[in-house]
Design an enzyme around this catalytic site. Structure first.
Site, PDB file in Angstrom:
ATOM      1  N   ASP A  83       0.818  -1.207   0.000  1.00  0.00           N
ATOM      2  CA  ASP A  83       0.000   0.000   0.000  1.00  0.00           C
ATOM      3  C   ASP A  83       0.861   1.269   0.000  1.00  0.00           C
ATOM      4  O   ASP A  83       0.650   2.165   0.805  1.00  0.00           O
ATOM      5  CB  ASP A  83      -0.914  -0.066   1.240  1.00  0.00           C
TER       6      ASP A  83
ATOM      7  N   ASN B 141       7.064  -6.891   7.603  1.00  0.00           N
ATOM      8  CA  ASN B 141       5.754  -6.287   7.851  1.00  0.00           C
ATOM      9  C   ASN B 141       4.659  -7.154   7.237  1.00  0.00           C
ATOM     10  O   ASN B 141       4.672  -7.420   6.028  1.00  0.00           O
ATOM     11  CB  ASN B 141       5.667  -4.890   7.229  1.00  0.00           C
ATOM     12  N   GLU B 142       3.767  -7.601   8.070  1.00  0.00           N
ATOM     13  CA  GLU B 142       2.554  -8.307   7.654  1.00  0.00           C
ATOM     14  C   GLU B 142       2.785  -9.480   6.702  1.00  0.00           C
ATOM     15  O   GLU B 142       2.146  -9.562   5.653  1.00  0.00           O
ATOM     16  CB  GLU B 142       1.540  -7.315   7.080  1.00  0.00           C
TER      17      GLU B 142
ATOM     18  N   TYR C  42     -11.058  -1.021   8.852  1.00  0.00           N
ATOM     19  CA  TYR C  42     -11.400  -2.124   7.946  1.00  0.00           C
ATOM     20  C   TYR C  42     -12.387  -3.087   8.611  1.00  0.00           C
ATOM     21  O   TYR C  42     -13.162  -3.745   7.944  1.00  0.00           O
ATOM     22  CB  TYR C  42     -10.145  -2.901   7.512  1.00  0.00           C
TER      23      TYR C  42
ATOM     24  N   GLU D 145       0.743  -0.452  14.276  1.00  0.00           N
ATOM     25  CA  GLU D 145      -0.089   0.360  13.377  1.00  0.00           C
ATOM     26  C   GLU D 145      -1.520   0.365  13.878  1.00  0.00           C
ATOM     27  O   GLU D 145      -2.068  -0.681  14.216  1.00  0.00           O
ATOM     28  CB  GLU D 145      -0.120  -0.212  11.944  1.00  0.00           C
TER      29      GLU D 145
END
Ligand code: GCB
Length: 579
Positions: free
Chosen positions: A169, A396-397, A460, A491
Site C-alpha cells: 500500500d 511487515n505483515e 477495515y 499500526e
C-alpha cells in the site's frame, strides 16, 4: 562499507544534479548497448536524487514499472590519483546494474541499502560516463513479492488490482532516490567498522582492513589499539548515556596505522552509549521502562517521490518534537542515513525495518530466505552503530493474504531468520509487524522479542464503531499477552480527508480519526503488557491507484505537505500531557 567522508585520507564527489533518463519498456537496452549512454534526443532530464514518476508524469511515466537507464558524466579529479576510486549509490529502487564507459561495473544488493562498484575505467584526470540501469519491478519470490496481472487473475483477486501492480500500500517509486557518490579512499584502507557501545561506557570496535593491520580507536580522549578483524575494546569513564532526554553523541575515530606507526587511513563514526533490553512485558532503555509514542512513516513527498528531501527531514523532526512523539518505525524499508543522523541527534527511538512487506508463503523458496537474510545483514551492517536504533523489524505483515501456507510453512523460516539476526546483533530486540490474518499465534511471535501487531479495528473491521473497535483491540492485546513478551501496536489509525467534518462518527472525517486514535491510545496506555503504539501514519502518502485510495493513503495525522489535521492536536495533548 564506509559512508563517504572527507579528511586527509578520504574524499568524495556528490553526483547529485540533473542526469538523463531513457525508459526501456521493451527491455531492449541491454541487447542494444544502451549501457554506453544515449544521445540527448532519446532521453529526458531527471533530478537525482529523485523518483521518475511525478517528475516525468507529463511525459507518461507516472505509473512506469520497468527498466530505465540513467546517465551522467563526471570528471575524476587529479587528487583521486593513486587512490581506490569507487562509485557508491545510497540506494536504487529497487535494483540497479551500473556501467562505467559502457563496461559493466557491478550491481546493487538488497533494496533500499547502499552499494559500491569499482571499474578500471575510474581513473583520475578523465571524464567518465556513468550509466545505471534501474528497475522498479519486484520478483515474485522475493522477500517483498511482486505481482502482475497473471497473479491477480490466477488468485481470483481482480478487485485487488493496483496500477502500477504492487502487493503493498505505497507507491513503487523508481529511480536513484538517494545520493550517488564518487569516492576516493586509501588503497588497503579501512573497509568496514562494526561498533557497539553500552551505557557503562564500553565501546567495542571490530574493523575490517587488510589482514594484520594495526588499528587505533579513539573517543572522548580515550584510546585503544589492536588489529583488524579482532574486537578492540575501550571504556569511556563518566559517559553520558544516550537517551531521548539527552541524546549525547560521541565521535569515534578509527585509524589504520602503517608499519612505522604512522596513520594511513582514518574514518569517523558517531555513536551513543546506551542499553536496550526486554524484561518480561517491558522494554528497558538504560534500565528504565519506555513507552513508545510515535508513528509509522514513509519516505514520500510531492514531485520528488521517494527522493531524499532534506528540508522535509528538518520539518518532520520538528513536527515529531512538536507533537511529543519519541519514536518512529521505518515502515516498510530502511530509510536514508540522513534520516538516522537526525534520529540519533534528536533522541528519536527507531524501529529499523527491513524491506519485506506481505511475504507470501505460497511463493517462498530457499532463495527468498537467502535474500531476506542478506537484507537483514546489510541493514545491521549499515545501522548497527546507531544509538537511535532500538530494535530490528524483520518483516511487515507476512501472511496477509490469509494463505494456509503461512501457518504450515513459516515457522522454520522465521527460526533461521531471527536466529541469524540475533547472532549478528545480540544487543537489540527483534520484532515483526503481525497482520490479523496471520493469527494471534503467528509463528513469528515464537522468535520475536517484542510482539508487534497492526490493527485497524474501527476502520477495515467495525468501521464507524469506536467502542466495538476498542473491545476488539482489547481482546487481541489480552490474547497476545500470553506470549509473555512486551506487546506493541505497530499500526492503528483511520483515513481522514483534511477539511472533512461531522458531528457523528463518520469515516474520513477529522473528528473520527481523532476520536479513534484517542480511544485506542487510552486502551494501549492502560494495558499492562503494552509498551505503546505507533499511529499509522505520520503523513498522507501516495499509493498505487486503487478504488480504496484517493491518490493518497489519508491516514496521516499531517497532510502530505505537513499541515496538521485535528488528530495532530489531540495527540499533542495526549503525548505532552496537556489537559
Ligand atoms: C497496513 C500496512 C500498511 C498500510 C495500512 C493501511 O496494515 O502495513 O502498509 O498502508 O495497513 O492503511 O491499510
Amino acid at each position: 562499507m564506509i559512508r563517504p567522508q572527507r579528511n586527509s585520507f578520504r574524499d568524495f564527489i556528490d553526483l547529485s544534479g540533473i542526469w538523463r533518463i531513457r525508459f526501456d519498456p521493451d527491455d531492449v537496452g541491454e541487447a542494444e548497448g544502451w549501457c554506453a549512454g544515449s544521445i540527448p534526443a532519446d532521453t529526458h532530464p531527471i533530478a537525482v536524487p529523485g523518483s521518475w514518476n511525478e517528475q516525468l508524469a507529463e511525459a507518461g511515466f507516472m505509473d512506469y514499472l520497468g527498466a530505465a537507464w540513467l546517465q551522467t558524466d563526471v570528471f575524476v579529479p587529479p587528487s583521486f590519483e593513486g587512490r581506490r576510486i569507487r562509485l557508491r549509490c545510497d540506494s536504487a529502487d529497487f535494483a540497479a546494474r551500473v556501467f562505467v564507459d559502457g563496461e559493466f561495473a557491478g550491481e546493487s544488493g538488497p533494496a533500499f541499502l547502499p552499494f559500491e562498484v569499482e571499474s578500471e575505467r575510474l581513473v583520475a584526470c578523465r571524464t567518465v560516463r556513468i550509466v545505471a540501469r534501474v528497475d522498479n519491478r519486484l520478483a515474485l519470490e522475493g522477500p517483498t513479492p511482486g505481482v502482475g496481472m497473471e497473479q491477480y487473475v490466477a488468485e481470483g483477486r481482480l478487485r485487488d488490482e493496483y496500477r502500477p501492480a504492487v502487493r503493498f500500500d505505497f507507491f513503487p517509486y523508481g529511480g536513484l532516490n538517494r545520493p550517488v557518490w564518487l569516492t576516493a579512499t586509501p588503497v588497503g584502507g579501512i573497509e568496514a567498522v562494526k561498533l557497539r557501545a553500552s551505557a557503562d561506557g564500553r565501546l567495542t570496535a571490530t574493523v575490517e582492513a587488510p589482514a594484520g593491520s594495526h588499528i587505533r580507536i579513539s573517543v572522548a580522549g580515550q584510546e585503544a589499539e589492536g588489529f583488524a578483524g579482532e574486537p578492540v575494546i575501550l571504556r569511556v569513564p563518566d559517559v553520558r548515556p544516550w537517551s531521548p532526554a539527552d541524546p549525547a553523541l560521541y565521535d569515534v575515530a578509527v585509524e589504520r596505522l602503517d608499519a612505522l606507526g604512522v596513520v594511513a587511513d582514518r574514518v569517523e563514526l558517531r555513536t551513543g552509549f546506551r542499553d536496550v533490553e526486554v524484561c518480561g512485558h517491558e522494554l528497558l532503555l538504560n534500565g528504565q521502562p519506555v513507552t513508545l509514542k510515535g508513528f509509522g512513516k514513509h519516505e514520500d513527498g510531492p514531485i520528488r517521490g521517494r527522493g531524499l528531501d532534506l528540508p522535509q527531514l528538518v520539518k518532520d523532526f520538528g513536527l515529531l518534537d512538536w507533537i511529543g512523539a519519541n519514536s518512529v518505525r521505518t515502515s516498510h524499508y530502511p530509510y536514508s542515513e540522513a534520516f538516522l543522523d537526525f534520529a540519533d541527534a534528536r533522541g528519536v527511538l527507531v524501529i529499523d525495518e527491513v524491506f519485506s512487506v506481505n511475504l507470501d508463503f505460497r511463493r517462498v523458496t530457499d532463495a527468498t530466505l537467502v535474500q531476506h537474510q542478506a537484507a537483514v545483514r546489510a541493514l545491521i551492517d549499515r545501522d548497527g552503530h546507531r544509538p537511535s536504533v532500538i530494535a530490528w523489524s524483520l518483516a511487515n505483515e507476512p501472511g496477509y493474504l490469509n494463505e494456509p501456507e503461512y501457518r504450515s510453512r513459516s515457522g522454520p523460516y522465521w527460526k533461521v531468520l531471527f536466529e541469524d539476526a540475533r547472532a549478528l546483533d545480540p544487543t537489540r530486540p527483534l520484532t515483526h509487524a503481525n497482520v490479523g490474518y496471520a493469527g494471534l499465534d503467528d509463528p513469528a511471535f515464537d522468535q520475536a522479542d517484542v510482539v508487534s501487531i497492526n490493527r485497524y479495528f474501527g476502520w477495515y473491521q467495525a468501521p464507524g464503531q469506536i467502542e466495538r473497535a476498542v473491545e476488539l483491540l482489547r481482546a487481541d492485546l489480552d490474547a497476545v499477552t500470553r506470549h509473555g513478551k512486551p506487546v506493541f501496536v505497530a499500526e492503528f489509525g483511520a483515513d481522514a480527508l483534511a477539511g472533512q467534518h461531522s458531528t457523528s462518527p463518520q469515516l474520513f472525517t477529522e473528528e473520527y480519526q481523532a476520536d479513534l486514535i484517542t480511544a485506542f491510545w487510552a486502551e494501549l496506555e492502560r494495558h499492562p503488557a503494552c509498551i505503546g503504539g505507533h499511529v499509522w501514519n505520520f503523513a498522507d502518502f501516495r499509493t498505487a491507484q486503487h478504488f480504496r485510495r484517493v491518490v493518497l493513503n489519508l491516514k496521516g495525522v499531517f497532510t502530505r505537505d505537513r499541515q496538521p489535521k485535528r488528530a495532530a492536536f489531540v495527540l499533542r495533548d495526549l503525548w505532552k500531557g496537556r489537559p
